[in-house]
Write an enzyme that holds these catalytic residues in place. Structure first.
Site, PDB file in Angstrom:
ATOM      1  N   ASP A 205       6.300 -38.866 -68.974  1.00 39.87           N
ATOM      2  CA  ASP A 205       5.165 -39.104 -69.911  1.00 39.87           C
ATOM      3  C   ASP A 205       4.950 -40.638 -69.609  1.00 39.87           C
ATOM      4  O   ASP A 205       5.653 -41.534 -69.885  1.00 39.87           O
ATOM      5  CB  ASP A 205       5.181 -39.022 -71.346  1.00 39.87           C
ATOM      6  CG  ASP A 205       4.933 -37.774 -71.696  1.00 39.87           C
ATOM      7  OD1 ASP A 205       4.033 -37.212 -71.321  1.00 39.87           O
ATOM      8  OD2 ASP A 205       5.915 -36.776 -72.153  1.00 39.87           O
TER       9      ASP A 205
ATOM     10  N   HIS B  18       2.396 -37.486 -66.128  1.00 30.93           N
ATOM     11  CA  HIS B  18       1.207 -37.361 -67.154  1.00 30.93           C
ATOM     12  C   HIS B  18       0.889 -38.662 -67.561  1.00 30.93           C
ATOM     13  O   HIS B  18       1.554 -39.297 -68.241  1.00 30.93           O
ATOM     14  CB  HIS B  18       1.612 -36.438 -68.388  1.00 30.93           C
ATOM     15  CG  HIS B  18       0.724 -36.640 -69.527  1.00 30.93           C
ATOM     16  ND1 HIS B  18       1.035 -35.870 -70.703  1.00 30.93           N
ATOM     17  CD2 HIS B  18      -0.659 -36.918 -69.614  1.00 30.93           C
ATOM     18  CE1 HIS B  18      -0.043 -36.263 -71.509  1.00 30.93           C
ATOM     19  NE2 HIS B  18      -1.000 -36.542 -70.821  1.00 30.93           N
TER      20      HIS B  18
ATOM     21  N   SER C  78       9.917 -32.499 -71.491  1.00 30.50           N
ATOM     22  CA  SER C  78       9.462 -33.868 -71.229  1.00 30.50           C
ATOM     23  C   SER C  78      10.496 -34.873 -71.821  1.00 30.50           C
ATOM     24  O   SER C  78      11.108 -34.828 -72.741  1.00 30.50           O
ATOM     25  CB  SER C  78       8.549 -34.191 -72.494  1.00 30.50           C
ATOM     26  OG  SER C  78       8.096 -35.624 -72.779  1.00 30.50           O
TER      27      SER C  78
ATOM     28  N   ASP D  15       0.961 -29.260 -73.877  1.00 34.52           N
ATOM     29  CA  ASP D  15       1.671 -30.367 -74.123  1.00 34.52           C
ATOM     30  C   ASP D  15       1.664 -30.644 -75.615  1.00 34.52           C
ATOM     31  O   ASP D  15       0.501 -31.088 -76.089  1.00 34.52           O
ATOM     32  CB  ASP D  15       1.376 -31.690 -73.321  1.00 34.52           C
ATOM     33  CG  ASP D  15       2.308 -32.804 -73.049  1.00 34.52           C
ATOM     34  OD1 ASP D  15       3.302 -32.633 -74.050  1.00 34.52           O
ATOM     35  OD2 ASP D  15       2.138 -33.616 -72.465  1.00 34.52           O
ATOM     36  N   GLY D  16       2.777 -30.457 -76.436  1.00 32.38           N
ATOM     37  CA  GLY D  16       2.907 -31.221 -77.533  1.00 32.38           C
ATOM     38  C   GLY D  16       3.188 -30.127 -78.781  1.00 32.38           C
ATOM     39  O   GLY D  16       2.310 -29.095 -78.861  1.00 32.38           O
ATOM     40  N   GLY D  17       4.095 -30.135 -79.299  1.00 38.12           N
ATOM     41  CA  GLY D  17       4.611 -29.320 -80.357  1.00 38.12           C
ATOM     42  C   GLY D  17       4.913 -27.897 -80.166  1.00 38.12           C
ATOM     43  O   GLY D  17       4.856 -26.923 -81.033  1.00 38.12           O
TER      44      GLY D  17
ATOM     45  N   MET E  28      -3.735 -30.851 -74.051  1.00 38.92           N
ATOM     46  CA  MET E  28      -2.984 -31.534 -74.987  1.00 38.92           C
ATOM     47  C   MET E  28      -3.168 -30.785 -76.768  1.00 38.92           C
ATOM     48  O   MET E  28      -4.019 -30.510 -77.096  1.00 38.92           O
ATOM     49  CB  MET E  28      -3.368 -32.852 -75.545  1.00 38.92           C
ATOM     50  CG  MET E  28      -3.182 -33.854 -74.144  1.00 38.92           C
ATOM     51  SD  MET E  28      -1.506 -33.915 -73.656  1.00 38.92           S
ATOM     52  CE  MET E  28      -0.531 -34.588 -75.162  1.00 38.92           C
TER      53      MET E  28
ATOM     54  N   GLY F 278       0.645 -39.647 -77.463  1.00 40.53           N
ATOM     55  CA  GLY F 278       1.205 -41.139 -77.768  1.00 40.53           C
ATOM     56  C   GLY F 278       2.464 -41.013 -78.362  1.00 40.53           C
ATOM     57  O   GLY F 278       3.492 -41.863 -78.040  1.00 40.53           O
TER      58      GLY F 278
ATOM     59  N   GLY G  19       7.201 -35.106 -80.868  1.00 39.37           N
ATOM     60  CA  GLY G  19       7.741 -34.697 -82.317  1.00 39.37           C
ATOM     61  C   GLY G  19       6.551 -34.419 -83.097  1.00 39.37           C
ATOM     62  O   GLY G  19       6.835 -34.304 -84.364  1.00 39.37           O
TER      63      GLY G  19
ATOM     64  N   MET H 185      -1.163 -41.271 -68.936  1.00 36.65           N
ATOM     65  CA  MET H 185      -1.835 -41.739 -70.442  1.00 36.65           C
ATOM     66  C   MET H 185      -2.010 -43.326 -70.282  1.00 36.65           C
ATOM     67  O   MET H 185      -1.538 -43.973 -70.966  1.00 36.65           O
ATOM     68  CB  MET H 185      -0.990 -41.310 -71.858  1.00 36.65           C
ATOM     69  CG  MET H 185      -1.019 -39.904 -71.958  1.00 36.65           C
ATOM     70  SD  MET H 185       0.393 -39.601 -73.083  1.00 36.65           S
ATOM     71  CE  MET H 185       1.658 -39.387 -71.939  1.00 36.65           C
TER      72      MET H 185
ATOM     73  N   HIS I 263       8.601 -33.120 -66.844  1.00 36.52           N
ATOM     74  CA  HIS I 263       7.648 -33.845 -67.576  1.00 36.52           C
ATOM     75  C   HIS I 263       7.664 -35.063 -67.881  1.00 36.52           C
ATOM     76  O   HIS I 263       8.541 -35.692 -68.533  1.00 36.52           O
ATOM     77  CB  HIS I 263       7.069 -33.023 -68.663  1.00 36.52           C
ATOM     78  CG  HIS I 263       5.625 -33.578 -69.257  1.00 36.52           C
ATOM     79  ND1 HIS I 263       4.618 -33.219 -68.747  1.00 36.52           N
ATOM     80  CD2 HIS I 263       5.339 -34.261 -70.147  1.00 36.52           C
ATOM     81  CE1 HIS I 263       3.532 -33.542 -69.166  1.00 36.52           C
ATOM     82  NE2 HIS I 263       3.937 -34.354 -70.268  1.00 36.52           N
TER      83      HIS I 263
ATOM     84  N   MET J 293       2.969 -44.142 -70.734  1.00 35.36           N
ATOM     85  CA  MET J 293       1.882 -44.672 -71.827  1.00 35.36           C
ATOM     86  C   MET J 293       1.994 -46.201 -71.665  1.00 35.36           C
ATOM     87  O   MET J 293       2.877 -46.797 -71.365  1.00 35.36           O
ATOM     88  CB  MET J 293       2.658 -44.407 -73.134  1.00 35.36           C
ATOM     89  CG  MET J 293       2.769 -42.978 -73.394  1.00 35.36           C
ATOM     90  SD  MET J 293       3.427 -42.626 -74.855  1.00 35.36           S
ATOM     91  CE  MET J 293       3.771 -40.668 -74.888  1.00 35.36           C
TER      92      MET J 293
ATOM     93  N   GLY K 107       9.333 -31.474 -75.421  1.00 34.95           N
ATOM     94  CA  GLY K 107      10.090 -32.701 -75.396  1.00 34.95           C
ATOM     95  C   GLY K 107      11.230 -32.504 -76.542  1.00 34.95           C
ATOM     96  O   GLY K 107      12.345 -32.204 -76.256  1.00 34.95           O
TER      97      GLY K 107
HETATM   98  C1  DX5 Z   1       2.656 -36.806 -75.979  1.00 34.89           C
HETATM   99  C2  DX5 Z   1       3.401 -36.398 -74.608  1.00 34.89           C
HETATM  100  C3  DX5 Z   1       4.397 -35.059 -74.493  1.00 34.89           C
HETATM  101  C4  DX5 Z   1       5.231 -35.137 -75.581  1.00 34.89           C
HETATM  102  C5  DX5 Z   1       5.686 -33.947 -75.943  1.00 34.89           C
HETATM  103  O1  DX5 Z   1       1.769 -37.860 -75.926  1.00 34.89           O
HETATM  104  O2  DX5 Z   1       2.498 -36.236 -73.818  1.00 34.89           O
HETATM  105  O3  DX5 Z   1       4.811 -34.883 -73.617  1.00 34.89           O
HETATM  106  O4  DX5 Z   1       6.412 -35.989 -75.394  1.00 34.89           O
HETATM  107  O5  DX5 Z   1       6.803 -33.942 -77.245  1.00 34.89           O
HETATM  108  P1  DX5 Z   1       7.034 -32.724 -78.088  1.00 34.89           P
HETATM  109  O6  DX5 Z   1       7.331 -31.587 -77.152  1.00 34.89           O
HETATM  110  O7  DX5 Z   1       8.190 -33.287 -78.793  1.00 34.89           O
HETATM  111  O8  DX5 Z   1       5.623 -32.706 -78.800  1.00 34.89           O
HETATM  112 ZN    ZN Z   2       2.880 -35.538 -71.855  1.00 37.12          ZN
END
Ligand code: DX5
Ligand code: ZN
Length: 223
Positions: free
Chosen positions: A36, A68, A9, A177-179, A139, A144, A147, A70, A34, A38, A199
């Site tokens: 993102d 992606h 990401s 996606d996420g963590g 997700m 949003g 990290g 959002m 990826h 927002m 990310g």
């Molecule tokens: C969150 C994003 C993710 C985010 C993932 O809203 O959609 O793509 O960047 O980041 P990490 O891998 O750091 O959780």
């Molecule tokens: Zn994402």
């Protein structure tokens, strides 16, 4: 054998050197980029739009770009991102007034379509539209920010969506996606994911090749 993809990401990349950062992760073994988006409305943060996607294509990036969204509303941006060189375009169904129409629109403009589900969102949105979906994105954090900590209930959700996809016999990718990081990626893979967004775990590492290789070997250990 699953065709597993690592999707860094770029939210956690150095935006001042974005083209080089994307080149580096691809050279390091990443499979798709990826991206993102927002809007400070659907999610409480503001990032990048179609111009940046187009700039990456202009910079010479040929790998698939996984957009992606959002954002709400959704549809107006679909065409812009298709023109800007997006490969996949995913959106959150509750952010669109007409998710079925949005899915069709994404395919009509020549992209692959994705539906994204937040941790609390039911995947029953898939029931009547699965034939129009190329990717399901679960997700594992609330959208949003990068990290954040992986939400463990995503693992059960992955198992159930993997079943739905397998039963459908459609070539649908299952992305998380996420963590996601080296320490938990094997669990995520064995729960059924085949596409792994990371990310902070990748862009926060000293050596992109080594972190991506570690992720791939963790995944391979459960295949
Ligand atoms: C969150 C994003 C993710 C985010 C993932 O809203 O959609 O793509 O960047 O980041 P990490 O891998 O750091 O959780
Ligand atoms: Zn994402």
């Amino acid at each position: 054998m699953r065709d597993d993809w690592i999707a860094p990401s770029i939210l956690s990349a150095d935006f001042a050197r974005l083209g080089d950062e994307v080149e580096s992760v691809l050279k390091a073994g990443a499979d798709l980029v990826h991206f993102d988006v927002m809007d400070n409305h659907y999610v409480p943060n503001l990032t990048i739009g179609p111009m940046v996607c187009e700039a990456l294509r202009g910079h010479g990036i040929t790998a698939p770009i996984d957009v992606h969204l959002m954002v709400s509303p959704v549809d107006r941006l679909v065409e812009d991102f298709a023109k800007a060189g997006a490969s996949y375009i995913s959106f959150h169904p509750e952010a669109s007034d007409h998710p079925d129409r949005t899915l069709q629109l994404i395919r009509d403009v020549g992209c692959k379509s994705g539906l994204v589900f937040n941790p609390a969102t039911t995947t029953s949105w898939l029931d009547h539209v699965i034939d129009k979906v190329d990717m399901v994105l679960l997700m594992s954090v609330n959208p949003g920010f990068g990290g954040q900590e992986f939400i463990n209930t995503t693992l059960e959700k992955l198992v159930s969506v993997r079943q739905i996809i397998d039963q459908s016999e459609l070539p649908i990718r299952l992305e998380v996606d996420g963590g996601v990081k080296v320490e938990n990626i094997a669990k995520v893979a064995s729960a059924g994911a085949d596409t792994f967004v990371a990310g902070s775990a990748i862009f926060g590492a000293e050596d992109y090749s080594s972190i991506i290789a570690q992720m791939k070997s963790e995944i391979a250990s459960v295949r």
